[in-house]
Structure formats: C-alpha cells, structure tokens
Design an enzyme around this catalytic site. Structure first.
Site, PDB file in Angstrom:
ATOM      1  N   PRO A 233      45.834  39.521  41.727  1.00  0.00           N
ATOM      2  CA  PRO A 233      45.814  40.613  40.381  1.00  0.00           C
ATOM      3  C   PRO A 233      44.701  40.834  39.911  1.00  0.00           C
ATOM      4  O   PRO A 233      43.870  39.437  39.014  1.00  0.00           O
ATOM      5  CB  PRO A 233      46.998  40.235  39.073  1.00  0.00           C
TER       6      PRO A 233
ATOM      7  N   GLN B 148      51.487  41.921  36.612  1.00  0.00           N
ATOM      8  CA  GLN B 148      51.203  40.446  35.229  1.00  0.00           C
ATOM      9  C   GLN B 148      51.088  40.920  33.854  1.00  0.00           C
ATOM     10  O   GLN B 148      50.565  41.945  34.222  1.00  0.00           O
ATOM     11  CB  GLN B 148      50.255  40.296  35.988  1.00  0.00           C
TER      12      GLN B 148
ATOM     13  N   CYS C  18      43.332  33.158  33.547  1.00  0.00           N
ATOM     14  CA  CYS C  18      42.439  34.162  32.600  1.00  0.00           C
ATOM     15  C   CYS C  18      41.733  33.208  32.111  1.00  0.00           C
ATOM     16  O   CYS C  18      42.195  32.991  31.055  1.00  0.00           O
ATOM     17  CB  CYS C  18      42.309  35.794  32.363  1.00  0.00           C
TER      18      CYS C  18
ATOM     19  N   LYS D 120      51.584  32.028  37.475  1.00  0.00           N
ATOM     20  CA  LYS D 120      49.447  31.976  37.909  1.00  0.00           C
ATOM     21  C   LYS D 120      48.952  31.217  37.010  1.00  0.00           C
ATOM     22  O   LYS D 120      48.736  31.890  35.510  1.00  0.00           O
ATOM     23  CB  LYS D 120      49.312  33.300  38.084  1.00  0.00           C
TER      24      LYS D 120
ATOM     25  N   ASP E  54      39.110  30.863  47.212  1.00  0.00           N
ATOM     26  CA  ASP E  54      38.089  30.654  47.793  1.00  0.00           C
ATOM     27  C   ASP E  54      38.740  31.081  49.432  1.00  0.00           C
ATOM     28  O   ASP E  54      38.379  30.604  50.258  1.00  0.00           O
ATOM     29  CB  ASP E  54      37.474  29.357  47.847  1.00  0.00           C
TER      30      ASP E  54
ATOM     31  N   ARG F  47      39.286  37.921  45.585  1.00  0.00           N
ATOM     32  CA  ARG F  47      37.803  39.077  45.768  1.00  0.00           C
ATOM     33  C   ARG F  47      36.994  39.035  46.858  1.00  0.00           C
ATOM     34  O   ARG F  47      36.458  40.184  47.049  1.00  0.00           O
ATOM     35  CB  ARG F  47      37.083  37.956  44.526  1.00  0.00           C
TER      36      ARG F  47
END
Length: 339
Positions: free
Chosen positions: A15, A70, A100, A139, A202, A225
């Site tokens: 998300p 989410q 977050c 998460k 990553d 990302r």
C-alpha cells in the site's frame, strides 16, 4: 494463504499513498499480476465523518482481486466500523497500518505511533478482527526507535487476538526510508509467530526477492517503491518466484503506452468510471485532478532514456491528457530519429 484467501504467487504490492490507487493497481494486474495488492491507506476517522475523497480510495475492480484495503486510526471502535465498511465494499483482506511514520499520521496516535503503545495496538487489532469475517493483517515497522525491536512482541499479541498475516518493513519508524532495510529483523520476527509473515524493504530486483525468502524464512515478499512508474518490476519478480523465464524489458513504446493508459484510467476514476471511453460528460476539473496526481509518476515511465531528465521538467507541468500525449509522443519520435 491469508485466512481463506490464496496468495499465489507470494508476492504482494505494498500500500502506497498517492500511488496504489485503482488505476495503478489495474495496470499492475495486467502487466504482472502479484498474488495480493493493497489500496492506499484509508483514514478511519475520515470515513467516520463521511469524506467522499477517502471513500473513493475504497473502490474495487474485479480484475484486481484478491485485494486488501489498508486502514489506519487510533480509535478501536471507529477502526472496527471502518473495517466492516471495507468488508461491505468487497475487500478480500483488511490490513491495519502500524508502519506509517509521517508526522501528520503519528501525531494522531495512528500508524507507527502505535508501536509505542502495545495495549492500544492490540485493542485495535482485536476490535477489527471481531468486526469482520475477512482475514485481518497488520503491517508494522521494526519499532519506533533503533533501541527497541518492538515488532516481535507486538506480533505475538496480534496473532493471539486473531490476525491472519503480518508484514514487517525492516526499518524503524525513525528511519523513514533512510539507510538500508535490515532483513535480519525479518528472520528474528519469523521465529516469533506462526501466522504468515511477509518481508518488506529494499526489494527492487528478482534476486532481491529470492534472497529475502531464502535468508529470512518469510512466507512472502512485499514490493513497494520499485513498482512506481515501473510495473514491469513486479512482472520480473513474479516470474522469478514462479520459476518462469524473465520477461523482456518493455520497449519505449510500451512504456509510453502504459503511462498514457495509467493517465486515462486516472481521468476515468476521477469521473467515477472504469474506462475513459465511458465518460459521457467530460469534466476538465476532474481531468486536471487526475493529471496533477500523476505529474510526478509519468516521468518515471521513461526514466533512463536519453533526454528523459530534460522532459521531466515539462511533464511535471502538464494539465491535460492531450499535453501529456503530445510530449511523450514527440519524445519517442525524437529518439526514433536519433537511432
């Protein structure tokens, strides 16, 4: 499996705020379908007060299933009500954001701030689990600060009150996206719980995903990302995970075609439609909202090509589909002449 939902392959699209909206998820599903995708995060408080913009984030298209919505918030009752609404709207999984780290979220006691309050975090998960019949996932970050790897103890609490899956982004909240994700934390977390554990942080290349699975023992890999402006990264990672040949890199024409399809779907989304061709009464204001939402992403579709950095300055100022189409078409024609 997440509850009774099959996640095949064990590859998940993370998300991401302002990224994993319905148009982008549809594009990813067509190019390299992961096993599970998630919406942008949804504010439970905004839903509580009937915010139309937030409700729009919860729209689901059949071609993107299975899909998780989410949610984030700090009030167990409001989170439970929002989770029930997510279920009513067709979510296959309800995911709770406790990772977050941005101040505007954490200052409300939501997101990663809950890593500092285990009792409140557990109460939220328990309330959401009681409110829905769909599987609930959480998460998390590794902890708030480097001196406290809080995730394993929290994970045990969440498992005990009924969470069906956990995802660990292997950074601490204070890191943001700085530094390197520490996959050893995922390995340690794997030993703390028995429900499926997803590793995050990553993963950019197929080798990264395979190595994370092997080194940490996690049950699946979440990619974030690396997919922005590059949904083919998901296709490449997917192929590696299922033992297929790596798909060829997309041509420039394919990249531009995907960028423009993304934009057309975004304009349709702003008009409350699934397809651009379904728009009966065209609203320039809706087009402008859609284009503004993608100004930062359109240049990523052509990143790495000669002249792409220069074109970026123009793309981030476009206001219409026609402008974006003209710039990208001329860019492709210019490269074709050079070569």
């Amino acid at each position: 499996m997440v509850g009774d939902i099959t996640v095949d392959p064990p590859l998940l699209l993370a998300p991401m705020e302002d990224v994993t909206n319905l148009p982008f998820r549809r594009l990813v599903a067509r190019i390299g379908r992961p096993g599970l995708m998630f919406t942008e995060f949804v504010s439970a408080m905004a839903i509580h007060y009937g915010a139309e913009k937030t409700l729009k984030k919860m729209r689901i298209h059949d071609e993107e299933r299975p899909l998780g919505i989410q949610i984030f918030g700090s009030d167990p009752a409001i989170m439970a009500d929002t989770a029930a609404l997510c279920e009513d709207m067709g979510a296959d999984v309800i995911d709770i954001n406790m990772g977050c780290w941005v101040p505007k979220v954490c200052k409300t006691g939501s997101g990663a701030a809950l890593l500092k309050d285990p009792e409140a975090a557990e109460a939220i998960v328990a309330a959401v689990v009681r409110a829905v019949n769909k599987p609930v996932s959480v998460k998390v970050r590794a902890g708030w600060h480097w001196d406290s790897f809080a995730a394993p103890e929290l994970a045990k609490r969440f498992q005990e009150v009924g969470a069906s899956m956990l995802t660990l982004h292997a950074r601490f909240a204070k890191q943001g996206f700085d530094g390197q994700a520490d996959w050893r934390l995922i390995e340690r977390m794997r030993k703390a719980v028995t429900v499926p554990l997803i590793g995050n942080g990553d993963v950019r290349q197929p080798d990264d995903a395979i190595r994370m699975l092997r080194e940490t023992g996690c049950d699946g890999v979440m990619v974030g990302r690396a997919a922005i402006g590059n949904p083919w990264s998901i296709a490449r990672i997917r192929a590696a995970m299922v033992g297929e040949a790596e798909p060829p890199q997309p041509s420039l024409d394919a990249r531009i075609g995907a960028a423009l399809q993304h934009l057309r779907w975004m304009i349709a989304f702003e008009h409350g439609q699934d397809e651009f061709e379904q728009i009966e009464r065209f609203d320039p204001a809706a087009e402008l909202r859609a284009v503004r939402a993608l100004r930062g992403q359109l240049p990523l579709y052509i990143k790495g090509y000669p002249g792409a950095a220069l074109l970026r300055g123009s793309l981030v100022q476009v206001s219409t589909l026609e402008e974006a189409n003209r710039l990208l078409t001329r860019f492709a024609e210019g490269l074709a002449v050079v070569h």
